[in-house]
Enzyme design. Sequence first.
Site, mmCIF file in Angstrom:
data_model
loop_
_atom_site.group_PDB
_atom_site.id
_atom_site.type_symbol
_atom_site.label_atom_id
_atom_site.label_comp_id
_atom_site.label_asym_id
_atom_site.label_seq_id
_atom_site.Cartn_x
_atom_site.Cartn_y
_atom_site.Cartn_z
ATOM 1 N N HIS A 185 28.328 60.855 44.351
ATOM 2 C CA HIS A 185 27.206 61.956 44.539
ATOM 3 C C HIS A 185 26.271 61.444 45.948
ATOM 4 O O HIS A 185 26.223 60.119 45.950
ATOM 5 C CB HIS A 185 26.121 61.815 43.432
ATOM 6 C CG HIS A 185 27.034 62.631 42.307
ATOM 7 N ND1 HIS A 185 27.788 61.781 41.477
ATOM 8 C CD2 HIS A 185 26.741 63.882 41.541
ATOM 9 C CE1 HIS A 185 28.259 62.571 40.393
ATOM 10 N NE2 HIS A 185 27.701 63.996 40.544
ATOM 11 N N LYS B 132 35.570 64.044 42.052
ATOM 12 C CA LYS B 132 34.357 65.021 42.032
ATOM 13 C C LYS B 132 33.489 64.279 43.211
ATOM 14 O O LYS B 132 33.082 63.463 43.226
ATOM 15 C CB LYS B 132 33.540 64.922 40.706
ATOM 16 C CG LYS B 132 31.973 65.971 41.144
ATOM 17 C CD LYS B 132 31.289 65.759 39.938
ATOM 18 C CE LYS B 132 29.741 66.451 39.825
ATOM 19 N NZ LYS B 132 29.055 66.199 38.666
#
Length: 357
Positions: free
Chosen positions: A127, A151
Amino acid sequence: MAKAAPPRILVTLAAPTLEAIEAQAASVVGSQVGCELRLDYLRDFAGLDSRLHQMLMRLRFPHTVATCRRREAGGLFAGTVEEQVAVLEAAVRAGCHWVDLEVESVDRAGPDILRRFANAQVLVSYHNYRRTPPLSPIYRRLSRLPARAVKIATQARWLADNLKMLRLLKNHRSRRSRLVAFCLGPTGVPSRVLALRAGSLFTYAAAASNAAAAPGQLPAEVMRSTYRVDHLDQHTRIYGIVGSRASLSLSPAMQNAALHAKHVNAVYLPCETSRLGDFLAFARELHFAGFSVTMPYKRAIIRELDWVEPLTAQIGACNTVAVQHGKWMGWNTDAAAVVEVLTKRLRLAGSRVLILG
């Protein structure tokens, strides 16, 4: 454990107690979505195995991802990596199908820590809440780890950042079952809507409009009913609205409802940016079929068009652009709409009218 694919939309549930999380889930239970449990929001981890198992049995989500993000990676969990892993292991024992472990924790503990989740599928995540850096090196690094999927979520400062994310998905389409990718923030909404179409394993949504756990996260009902994200395909035509506050516009709700009612395979996106040139490149690369224009670009867009309706040129503002045979053609529908309303109340023939606002 069988490696069945999760639902394509995961609803993020985040609250300080399991009771509050279950209350959040009430609005989406039975709607064929999975869920992400943000366990780092919890204040009490005592007896988590048993309490969480009972909750999951009641909710019966087809797939559940357990996340306990540490503060270092933008979460709320203040414990060590070992304590974080202990929480995630308890979630697996309770019945969670996946665990999400951020790359910061993997860097601290070493890649073998991912092998501790033998009874769950592991999603290793990156992230960046400030910007969208070059994505290919990040993907290559994460894809070497012993995890089921990768991700990548980054802040979109420009619409061009959405293009970077969609290109990443396209470039790895042959391995799409291993990649989840989208942008954060209001400017990143297009990537969330188009992620499944581009090949992302799944995308995330909020349980309700006031329950977003990440910037730019849309309610699950909006993702499913307004944007119909799980029905978009390579034949879907793309429209949108461009403006500096486009994420607040009601146009996507209205236009997408009309497209759906007319059975048109199309989607209408909010395109928020502080630079018109940013949108122009975005629209051209995605082959927009048309778009609406709102403040502050109604005057500036005229210089970018191949053809402008004479009245629009006279007014000096354009709010509607259609792409016909590769040409961008502009109209002003505001004037006609206002005149139509006024003529129902006033005699306008021969009048000169000034409209402010």
